[in-house]
Design a protein around this motif. Structure first.
Motif, PDB file in Angstrom:
ATOM      1  N   ILE A  52     -12.604   3.141  -9.001  1.00 13.81           N
ATOM      2  CA  ILE A  52     -12.857   4.491  -8.496  1.00 13.81           C
ATOM      3  C   ILE A  52     -12.055   4.743  -7.222  1.00 13.81           C
ATOM      4  CG2 ILE A  52     -14.606   6.009  -7.475  1.00 13.81           C
ATOM      5  CD1 ILE A  52     -16.596   4.946  -9.500  1.00 13.81           C
ATOM      6  N   CYS A  53     -11.976   3.752  -6.353  1.00 15.28           N
ATOM      7  CA  CYS A  53     -11.169   3.901  -5.137  1.00 15.28           C
ATOM      8  C   CYS A  53      -9.700   4.128  -5.481  1.00 15.28           C
ATOM      9  CB  CYS A  53     -11.316   2.671  -4.246  1.00 15.28           C
ATOM     10  SG  CYS A  53     -12.932   2.491  -3.457  1.00 15.28           S
ATOM     11  N   ASP A  54      -9.195   3.386  -6.454  1.00 16.35           N
ATOM     12  CA  ASP A  54      -7.804   3.565  -6.885  1.00 16.35           C
ATOM     13  C   ASP A  54      -7.581   4.967  -7.445  1.00 16.35           C
ATOM     14  OD1 ASP A  54      -6.953   1.055  -6.148  1.00 16.35           O
ATOM     15  OD2 ASP A  54      -7.272   0.157  -8.121  1.00 16.35           O
ATOM     16  N   ALA A  55      -8.538   5.438  -8.245  1.00 19.73           N
ATOM     17  CA  ALA A  55      -8.416   6.775  -8.824  1.00 19.73           C
ATOM     18  C   ALA A  55      -8.452   7.841  -7.733  1.00 19.73           C
ATOM     19  CB  ALA A  55      -9.541   7.014  -9.834  1.00 19.73           C
ATOM     20  N   ALA A  56      -9.362   7.683  -6.766  1.00 20.59           N
ATOM     21  CA  ALA A  56      -9.460   8.651  -5.671  1.00 20.59           C
ATOM     22  C   ALA A  56      -8.164   8.693  -4.868  1.00 20.59           C
ATOM     23  CB  ALA A  56     -10.640   8.296  -4.766  1.00 20.59           C
ATOM     24  N   LEU A  57      -7.600   7.527  -4.580  1.00 21.60           N
ATOM     25  CA  LEU A  57      -6.347   7.468  -3.824  1.00 21.60           C
ATOM     26  C   LEU A  57      -5.213   8.127  -4.602  1.00 21.60           C
ATOM     27  CD1 LEU A  57      -4.699   6.429  -1.388  1.00 21.60           C
ATOM     28  CD2 LEU A  57      -4.425   4.261  -2.620  1.00 21.60           C
ATOM     29  N   THR A  58      -5.142   7.858  -5.899  1.00 20.19           N
ATOM     30  CA  THR A  58      -4.060   8.398  -6.723  1.00 20.19           C
ATOM     31  C   THR A  58      -4.156   9.915  -6.849  1.00 20.19           C
ATOM     32  OG1 THR A  58      -3.962   6.326  -7.974  1.00 20.19           O
ATOM     33  CG2 THR A  58      -2.922   8.250  -8.967  1.00 20.19           C
ATOM     34  N   VAL A  59      -5.359  10.426  -7.131  1.00 21.44           N
ATOM     35  CA  VAL A  59      -5.535  11.879  -7.208  1.00 21.44           C
ATOM     36  C   VAL A  59      -5.295  12.499  -5.833  1.00 21.44           C
ATOM     37  CG1 VAL A  59      -7.110  13.774  -7.754  1.00 21.44           C
ATOM     38  CG2 VAL A  59      -7.167  11.683  -9.121  1.00 21.44           C
ATOM     39  N   GLY A  60      -5.778  11.816  -4.795  1.00 19.72           N
ATOM     40  CA  GLY A  60      -5.572  12.313  -3.436  1.00 19.72           C
ATOM     41  C   GLY A  60      -4.097  12.461  -3.095  1.00 19.72           C
ATOM     42  N   LYS A  61      -3.278  11.528  -3.551  1.00 15.86           N
ATOM     43  CA  LYS A  61      -1.830  11.645  -3.333  1.00 15.86           C
ATOM     44  C   LYS A  61      -1.280  12.882  -4.034  1.00 15.86           C
ATOM     45  CE  LYS A  61      -0.711   6.711  -2.830  1.00 15.86           C
ATOM     46  NZ  LYS A  61       0.072   5.586  -3.388  1.00 15.86           N
ATOM     47  N   GLY A  62      -1.737  13.112  -5.251  1.00 15.55           N
ATOM     48  CA  GLY A  62      -1.250  14.251  -6.017  1.00 15.55           C
ATOM     49  C   GLY A  62      -1.642  15.589  -5.427  1.00 15.55           C
ATOM     50  N   LEU A  63      -2.723  15.600  -4.646  1.00  8.53           N
ATOM     51  CA  LEU A  63      -3.219  16.846  -4.056  1.00  8.53           C
ATOM     52  C   LEU A  63      -2.889  16.970  -2.571  1.00  8.53           C
ATOM     53  CD1 LEU A  63      -6.732  16.987  -5.768  1.00  8.53           C
ATOM     54  CD2 LEU A  63      -4.736  18.385  -6.319  1.00  8.53           C
ATOM     55  N   GLY A  64      -2.157  16.003  -2.033  1.00  5.02           N
ATOM     56  CA  GLY A  64      -1.753  16.083  -0.637  1.00  5.02           C
ATOM     57  C   GLY A  64      -2.758  15.551   0.361  1.00  5.02           C
ATOM     58  N   VAL A  65      -3.826  14.924  -0.118  1.00  6.34           N
ATOM     59  CA  VAL A  65      -4.794  14.314   0.798  1.00  6.34           C
ATOM     60  C   VAL A  65      -4.182  13.067   1.430  1.00  6.34           C
ATOM     61  CG1 VAL A  65      -7.122  13.354   1.025  1.00  6.34           C
ATOM     62  CG2 VAL A  65      -6.682  15.179  -0.633  1.00  6.34           C
ATOM     63  N   PHE A  66      -3.379  12.360   0.654  1.00  8.90           N
ATOM     64  CA  PHE A  66      -2.609  11.215   1.129  1.00  8.90           C
ATOM     65  C   PHE A  66      -1.134  11.461   0.849  1.00  8.90           C
ATOM     66  CE2 PHE A  66      -6.777   9.349   0.253  1.00  8.90           C
ATOM     67  CZ  PHE A  66      -6.991   8.569   1.382  1.00  8.90           C
ATOM     68  N   ALA A  67      -0.281  10.823   1.630  1.00  9.07           N
ATOM     69  CA  ALA A  67       1.154  10.859   1.352  1.00  9.07           C
ATOM     70  C   ALA A  67       1.458   9.891   0.210  1.00  9.07           C
ATOM     71  CB  ALA A  67       1.938  10.463   2.599  1.00  9.07           C
ATOM     72  N   THR A  68       2.576  10.107  -0.448  1.00  7.59           N
ATOM     73  CA  THR A  68       2.909   9.286  -1.614  1.00  7.59           C
ATOM     74  C   THR A  68       3.062   7.808  -1.256  1.00  7.59           C
ATOM     75  OG1 THR A  68       5.248   9.832  -1.295  1.00  7.59           O
ATOM     76  CG2 THR A  68       4.014  11.170  -2.870  1.00  7.59           C
ATOM     77  N   GLU A  69       3.453   7.523  -0.017  1.00  2.00           N
ATOM     78  CA  GLU A  69       3.653   6.123   0.374  1.00  2.00           C
ATOM     79  C   GLU A  69       2.372   5.446   0.846  1.00  2.00           C
ATOM     80  OE1 GLU A  69       4.655   8.600   4.087  1.00  2.00           O
ATOM     81  OE2 GLU A  69       4.929   8.744   1.912  1.00  2.00           O
ATOM     82  N   HIS A  70       1.285   6.178   0.926  1.00  2.00           N
ATOM     83  CA  HIS A  70       0.031   5.590   1.393  1.00  2.00           C
ATOM     84  C   HIS A  70      -0.522   4.588   0.378  1.00  2.00           C
ATOM     85  CE1 HIS A  70      -1.082   8.920   4.537  1.00  2.00           C
ATOM     86  NE2 HIS A  70      -0.209   8.038   4.982  1.00  2.00           N
TER      87      HIS A  70
END
Length: 222
Positions: A52-70
């Protein structure tokens, strides 16, 4: 996510549940409910939490919550910053939305050099705690960015099905475009209204099959 943390005793898990529950209740708003997502994940075991953490991080990258390199350390950092903000009395309910709160956390909550070093060498208990707090914060922000209601059960049922993190955002985008709630748990149990049950079935058959693949689709509609 949770690299190096292979197993955990009951005391570590119960401690994480307490810490995550306390933090998310204090943060307020939708993070209260997304905190329950992470608590349920902890009860389901470390592999569930990690997925779930991996999924949240991945979706977050796609939505701009995280940068792609995070990476996972940035999720721990978000959890740590959130905890510090709560300790200072700053909660999500003081902001227009969760993205604004995250922006505040990154701009105004100061981490020392020691903190930054520690983020890469966290104890098992802190790694689990910060991953869950950061993920709860991220999932709450994801919910706000979509114009459909994403049920709390979405994250656990999709990881149980074996859906890969990179498939989550395309799947949510398809549900949003169709203006349908992605209640896969209700769909698989046959608990939805007949119209919604049929609409989700058609969406899976016509549009999601190309994203999820035959094996996942077979699990959904079997």
């Amino acid at each position: 996510m949770l690299g190096g943390l292979i197993s955990a005793g009951a005391s570590l898990l119960s401690g994480a549940i307490s810490a995550v529950g306390t933090a998310c209740s204090a943060i307020g708003g939708t993070v209260i409910s997304t905190g329950r997502v992470m608590i349920d994940a902890i009860n389901g075991g470390l592999p569930m939490v990690a997925r779930i953490c991996d999924a949240a991080l991945t979706v977050g990258k796609g939505l701009g919550v995280f940068a792609t390199e995070h990476n996972e350390v940035d999720m721990y950092e978000l959890g740590m910053r959130t905890e510090r903000a709560v300790e200072e009395g700053t909660t999500s309910e003081q902001f227009d939305n969760n993205q604004a709160y995250i922006d505040y956390l990154r701009e105004k909550i100061t981490l020392s050099n020691e903190d930054r070093i520690n983020l890469k060498n966290l104890s098992d208990s802190d790694k689990l705690k910060y991953a869950c707090i950061g993920s709860a914060m991220t999932i709450a922000t994801i919910k706000e960015k979509y114009e459909i209601d994403i049920p709390e059960t979405f994250w656990s049922i999709t990881t149980d099905l074996g859906i890969q993190p990179e498939k989550f955002k395309p799947m949510l985008d398809i549900f949003e475009n169709a203006k349908l709630q992605p209640d896969l748990n209700g769909f698989m149990k046959g608990e939805l209204s007949s119209d919604l049950q049929r609409s989700i079935y058609d969406l899976i058959d016509e549009r999601l099959s190309g994203v999820l693949g035959k094996e996942i689709v077979d699990k959904l509609i079997s």
